[in-house]
Motif scaffolding. Structure first.
Motif, PDB file in Angstrom:
ATOM      1  N   MET A  77     -11.693  -9.609 -20.639  1.00  0.00           N
ATOM      2  CA  MET A  77     -10.964  -8.520 -19.997  1.00  0.00           C
ATOM      3  C   MET A  77     -11.159  -8.569 -18.489  1.00  0.00           C
ATOM      4  O   MET A  77     -12.265  -8.825 -18.003  1.00  0.00           O
ATOM      5  CB  MET A  77     -11.439  -7.165 -20.547  1.00  0.00           C
ATOM      6  N   LYS A  78     -10.094  -8.328 -17.745  1.00  0.00           N
ATOM      7  CA  LYS A  78     -10.179  -8.258 -16.282  1.00  0.00           C
ATOM      8  C   LYS A  78     -10.996  -7.027 -15.874  1.00  0.00           C
ATOM      9  O   LYS A  78     -11.006  -6.017 -16.570  1.00  0.00           O
ATOM     10  CB  LYS A  78      -8.783  -8.171 -15.669  1.00  0.00           C
ATOM     11  N   ARG A  79     -11.632  -7.128 -14.708  1.00  0.00           N
ATOM     12  CA  ARG A  79     -12.452  -6.007 -14.243  1.00  0.00           C
ATOM     13  C   ARG A  79     -11.946  -5.505 -12.889  1.00  0.00           C
ATOM     14  O   ARG A  79     -11.613  -6.298 -12.005  1.00  0.00           O
ATOM     15  CB  ARG A  79     -13.913  -6.407 -14.127  1.00  0.00           C
ATOM     16  N   ALA A  80     -11.923  -4.185 -12.729  1.00  0.00           N
ATOM     17  CA  ALA A  80     -11.486  -3.554 -11.484  1.00  0.00           C
ATOM     18  C   ALA A  80     -12.573  -2.607 -10.981  1.00  0.00           C
ATOM     19  O   ALA A  80     -13.193  -1.884 -11.768  1.00  0.00           O
ATOM     20  CB  ALA A  80     -10.193  -2.781 -11.706  1.00  0.00           C
ATOM     21  N   ARG A  81     -12.784  -2.621  -9.677  1.00  0.00           N
ATOM     22  CA  ARG A  81     -13.755  -1.719  -9.045  1.00  0.00           C
ATOM     23  C   ARG A  81     -13.015  -0.815  -8.076  1.00  0.00           C
ATOM     24  O   ARG A  81     -12.386  -1.289  -7.116  1.00  0.00           O
ATOM     25  CB  ARG A  81     -14.799  -2.534  -8.297  1.00  0.00           C
TER      26      ARG A  81
ATOM     27  N   TYR B  72      -6.938  10.057 -14.121  1.00  0.00           N
ATOM     28  CA  TYR B  72      -5.614   9.437 -14.207  1.00  0.00           C
ATOM     29  C   TYR B  72      -5.664   7.984 -13.751  1.00  0.00           C
ATOM     30  O   TYR B  72      -5.104   7.089 -14.406  1.00  0.00           O
ATOM     31  CB  TYR B  72      -4.616  10.225 -13.360  1.00  0.00           C
ATOM     32  N   ILE B  73      -6.321   7.722 -12.619  1.00  0.00           N
ATOM     33  CA  ILE B  73      -6.374   6.367 -12.072  1.00  0.00           C
ATOM     34  C   ILE B  73      -7.069   5.413 -13.046  1.00  0.00           C
ATOM     35  O   ILE B  73      -6.595   4.307 -13.314  1.00  0.00           O
ATOM     36  CB  ILE B  73      -7.094   6.364 -10.710  1.00  0.00           C
ATOM     37  N   LEU B  74      -8.190   5.851 -13.604  1.00  0.00           N
ATOM     38  CA  LEU B  74      -8.931   5.004 -14.533  1.00  0.00           C
ATOM     39  C   LEU B  74      -8.129   4.730 -15.799  1.00  0.00           C
ATOM     40  O   LEU B  74      -8.149   3.607 -16.333  1.00  0.00           O
ATOM     41  CB  LEU B  74     -10.269   5.666 -14.877  1.00  0.00           C
ATOM     42  N   GLU B  75      -7.420   5.729 -16.262  1.00  0.00           N
ATOM     43  CA  GLU B  75      -6.584   5.543 -17.450  1.00  0.00           C
ATOM     44  C   GLU B  75      -5.483   4.520 -17.190  1.00  0.00           C
ATOM     45  O   GLU B  75      -5.205   3.659 -18.044  1.00  0.00           O
ATOM     46  CB  GLU B  75      -5.979   6.873 -17.884  1.00  0.00           C
ATOM     47  N   ARG B  76      -4.863   4.595 -16.000  1.00  0.00           N
ATOM     48  CA  ARG B  76      -3.804   3.638 -15.661  1.00  0.00           C
ATOM     49  C   ARG B  76      -4.355   2.211 -15.624  1.00  0.00           C
ATOM     50  O   ARG B  76      -3.711   1.263 -16.091  1.00  0.00           O
ATOM     51  CB  ARG B  76      -3.180   3.983 -14.298  1.00  0.00           C
TER      52      ARG B  76
ATOM     53  N   ALA C 108     -12.514  -0.786 -15.949  1.00  0.00           N
ATOM     54  CA  ALA C 108     -12.571  -0.160 -14.624  1.00  0.00           C
ATOM     55  C   ALA C 108     -13.872   0.604 -14.410  1.00  0.00           C
ATOM     56  O   ALA C 108     -14.393   1.249 -15.324  1.00  0.00           O
ATOM     57  CB  ALA C 108     -11.387   0.781 -14.444  1.00  0.00           C
ATOM     58  N   SER C 109     -14.386   0.518 -13.186  1.00  0.00           N
ATOM     59  CA  SER C 109     -15.557   1.288 -12.788  1.00  0.00           C
ATOM     60  C   SER C 109     -15.335   1.858 -11.393  1.00  0.00           C
ATOM     61  O   SER C 109     -14.417   1.444 -10.677  1.00  0.00           O
ATOM     62  CB  SER C 109     -16.823   0.426 -12.825  1.00  0.00           C
ATOM     63  N   VAL C 110     -16.194   2.803 -10.999  1.00  0.00           N
ATOM     64  CA  VAL C 110     -15.951   3.588  -9.785  1.00  0.00           C
ATOM     65  C   VAL C 110     -17.185   3.614  -8.898  1.00  0.00           C
ATOM     66  O   VAL C 110     -18.319   3.678  -9.383  1.00  0.00           O
ATOM     67  CB  VAL C 110     -15.577   5.045 -10.172  1.00  0.00           C
ATOM     68  N   HIS C 111     -16.922   3.570  -7.587  1.00  0.00           N
ATOM     69  CA  HIS C 111     -17.985   3.794  -6.603  1.00  0.00           C
ATOM     70  C   HIS C 111     -17.492   4.815  -5.577  1.00  0.00           C
ATOM     71  O   HIS C 111     -16.467   4.587  -4.917  1.00  0.00           O
ATOM     72  CB  HIS C 111     -18.365   2.503  -5.885  1.00  0.00           C
ATOM     73  N   ALA C 112     -18.199   5.923  -5.435  1.00  0.00           N
ATOM     74  CA  ALA C 112     -17.874   6.936  -4.430  1.00  0.00           C
ATOM     75  C   ALA C 112     -18.701   6.678  -3.178  1.00  0.00           C
ATOM     76  O   ALA C 112     -19.935   6.542  -3.252  1.00  0.00           O
ATOM     77  CB  ALA C 112     -18.161   8.337  -4.969  1.00  0.00           C
TER      78      ALA C 112
ATOM     79  N   ARG D  76       1.762   7.560  -0.395  1.00  0.00           N
ATOM     80  CA  ARG D  76       0.532   8.339  -0.545  1.00  0.00           C
ATOM     81  C   ARG D  76       0.412   8.934  -1.940  1.00  0.00           C
ATOM     82  O   ARG D  76      -0.669   9.344  -2.352  1.00  0.00           O
ATOM     83  CB  ARG D  76       0.521   9.450   0.511  1.00  0.00           C
ATOM     84  N   ASN D  77       1.504   8.982  -2.679  1.00  0.00           N
ATOM     85  CA  ASN D  77       1.509   9.520  -4.036  1.00  0.00           C
ATOM     86  C   ASN D  77       0.642   8.637  -4.949  1.00  0.00           C
ATOM     87  O   ASN D  77       0.845   7.425  -5.022  1.00  0.00           O
ATOM     88  CB  ASN D  77       2.951   9.586  -4.550  1.00  0.00           C
ATOM     89  N   VAL D  78      -0.317   9.251  -5.629  1.00  0.00           N
ATOM     90  CA  VAL D  78      -1.266   8.489  -6.437  1.00  0.00           C
ATOM     91  C   VAL D  78      -0.562   7.742  -7.562  1.00  0.00           C
ATOM     92  O   VAL D  78      -0.848   6.565  -7.824  1.00  0.00           O
ATOM     93  CB  VAL D  78      -2.357   9.419  -7.010  1.00  0.00           C
ATOM     94  N   LYS D  79       0.369   8.379  -8.240  1.00  0.00           N
ATOM     95  CA  LYS D  79       1.078   7.724  -9.338  1.00  0.00           C
ATOM     96  C   LYS D  79       1.835   6.500  -8.834  1.00  0.00           C
ATOM     97  O   LYS D  79       1.777   5.423  -9.439  1.00  0.00           O
ATOM     98  CB  LYS D  79       2.049   8.686 -10.011  1.00  0.00           C
ATOM     99  N   ALA D  80       2.554   6.655  -7.728  1.00  0.00           N
ATOM    100  CA  ALA D  80       3.339   5.545  -7.183  1.00  0.00           C
ATOM    101  C   ALA D  80       2.436   4.406  -6.723  1.00  0.00           C
ATOM    102  O   ALA D  80       2.766   3.229  -6.912  1.00  0.00           O
ATOM    103  CB  ALA D  80       4.211   6.042  -6.032  1.00  0.00           C
ATOM    104  N   ALA D  81       1.290   4.741  -6.117  1.00  0.00           N
ATOM    105  CA  ALA D  81       0.357   3.708  -5.673  1.00  0.00           C
ATOM    106  C   ALA D  81      -0.227   2.961  -6.876  1.00  0.00           C
ATOM    107  O   ALA D  81      -0.387   1.733  -6.842  1.00  0.00           O
ATOM    108  CB  ALA D  81      -0.754   4.324  -4.837  1.00  0.00           C
ATOM    109  N   CYS D  82      -0.547   3.682  -7.942  1.00  0.00           N
ATOM    110  CA  CYS D  82      -1.047   3.042  -9.164  1.00  0.00           C
ATOM    111  C   CYS D  82       0.022   2.147  -9.790  1.00  0.00           C
ATOM    112  O   CYS D  82      -0.286   1.062 -10.305  1.00  0.00           O
ATOM    113  CB  CYS D  82      -1.496   4.091 -10.169  1.00  0.00           C
ATOM    114  N   ASP D  83       1.271   2.588  -9.747  1.00  0.00           N
ATOM    115  CA  ASP D  83       2.372   1.773 -10.273  1.00  0.00           C
ATOM    116  C   ASP D  83       2.400   0.405  -9.601  1.00  0.00           C
ATOM    117  O   ASP D  83       2.600  -0.626 -10.253  1.00  0.00           O
ATOM    118  CB  ASP D  83       3.715   2.472 -10.043  1.00  0.00           C
TER     119      ASP D  83
END
Length: 305
Positions: free
Chosen positions: A1-5, A23-27, A35-39, A105-112
């Motif tokens: 599986m590919k990995r995204a950070r 939402y972002i992680l689900e996409r 997928a994993s996250v760093h704040a 700037r729209n999160v959905k459009a950027a994820c698309d």
């Protein structure tokens, strides 16, 4: 599986990314990524997180935040032999780099854009031991972007930069500059220089209107010494792109630029304080692969088939 950070600024854009994390992680997971996250927690954190993602051989790194977050992430990726593809979810004040790439700037459009998987190899700039994707600049006005308090940017957006810039105009002093660019030489008194890698600078999308994102060339803009009323008029002309015809504007193309001035000058790199001026700038042609919209952006040198 590919990995995204996902590397994100939790305070950017009124905590926009933080609110949309599920939402972002689900996409990303629906697109086949683990997928994993760093704040980020402060200056330099995003760069360190990107360097870690390189060491761990992630397939995709996503910079979510403003131009400052993107700047740090790029600096964590740029000098490495292995460089993951880069995705952007803009949520800053001006989002100059995303604006040039036509990433909304729209999160959905950027994820698309990211999950659709269309990418291009884009130029980045190198200034001594630092990297930039948008601009390197020197002169009093170039200091505005990192002098404006973050709270004021949150309230006023790009207007915060304009207000602070207008206040600085009466105090601008010229500097004698020696500039070498691809075998040519310029000498003169200037108030500002801009080494542009994209067309959008400080929210002005027509400032470097001839810029291409993948041609291996900077757009060098030199603003020569002029009296205050003419400088104010030049600012108005910038909105329409007419500034390029101004007698006191030099608009040049170059891959390699060396700049020396007679006094100490602070360097602005992608809206961040980049230390004191170190005048060697090199364009690294098509150095990073970035997910972009599948459109015929006029600022790419090659059109889609």
């Amino acid at each position: 599986m590919k990995r995204a950070r996902l590397i994100y600024n939790p305070t950017s854009g009124k905590e926009l990314i933080k609110k949309r994390l599920p939402y972002i992680l689900e996409r990303l997971e629906d697109a086949g990524y683990e997928a994993s996250v760093h704040a980020t927690k402060g200056p330099g954190c995003a760069k360190h997180a990107a360097e870690t993602a390189v060491k761990q051989r992630y397939d995709l790194v996503i910079a979510a935040g403003g131009d400052g977050t993107i700047f740090e992430v790029v600096n964590g990726l740029a000098e490495k032999e292995y460089r993951p593809r880069l995705g952007l979810i803009p949520s800053g004040t001006t989002n100059d780099f995303a604006r040039a790439l036509e990433i909304p700037r729209n999160v959905k459009a950027a994820c698309d854009i990211i999950v659709n998987g269309f990418s291009r190899e884009l130029d980045i700039g190198k200034a001594d031991d630092k990297y930039f994707v948008n601009i390197a600049a020197g002169g009093a006005l170039s200091e505005v972007t990192y002098e404006v308090p973050s709270k004021l940017k949150t309230v006023l957006g790009s207007l915060a930069y304009y207000f602070r810039g207008i206040r600085k105009l009466p105090f601008m002093t010229p500097m004698n500059a020696h500039i070498e660019y691809d075998g040519h030489v310029y000498d003169g008194d200037i108030v500002l220089f801009l080494v542009c890698n994209t067309n959008s600078v400080g929210g002005f999308e027509r400032l470097a209107s001839k810029s291409k994102l993948d041609d291996g060339q900077f757009d060098l803009i030199i603003i020569e010494k002029m009296i205050l009323p003419k400088l104010l008029g030049l600012g108005i002309q910038t909105l329409s792109g007419k500034h390029l015809k101004h007698a006191k504007i030099k608009y040049l193309k170059a891959n390699s630029i060396s700049i020396s001035v007679e006094r100490d000058v602070k360097l602005n790199l992608d809206g961040e304080y980049g230390g004191m001026l170190k005048g060697e700038f090199k364009n690294l042609k098509r150095h990073l692969e970035i997910y972009v919209p599948r459109t015929d952006n006029k600022h790419f040198s090659e059109r889609l088939c």
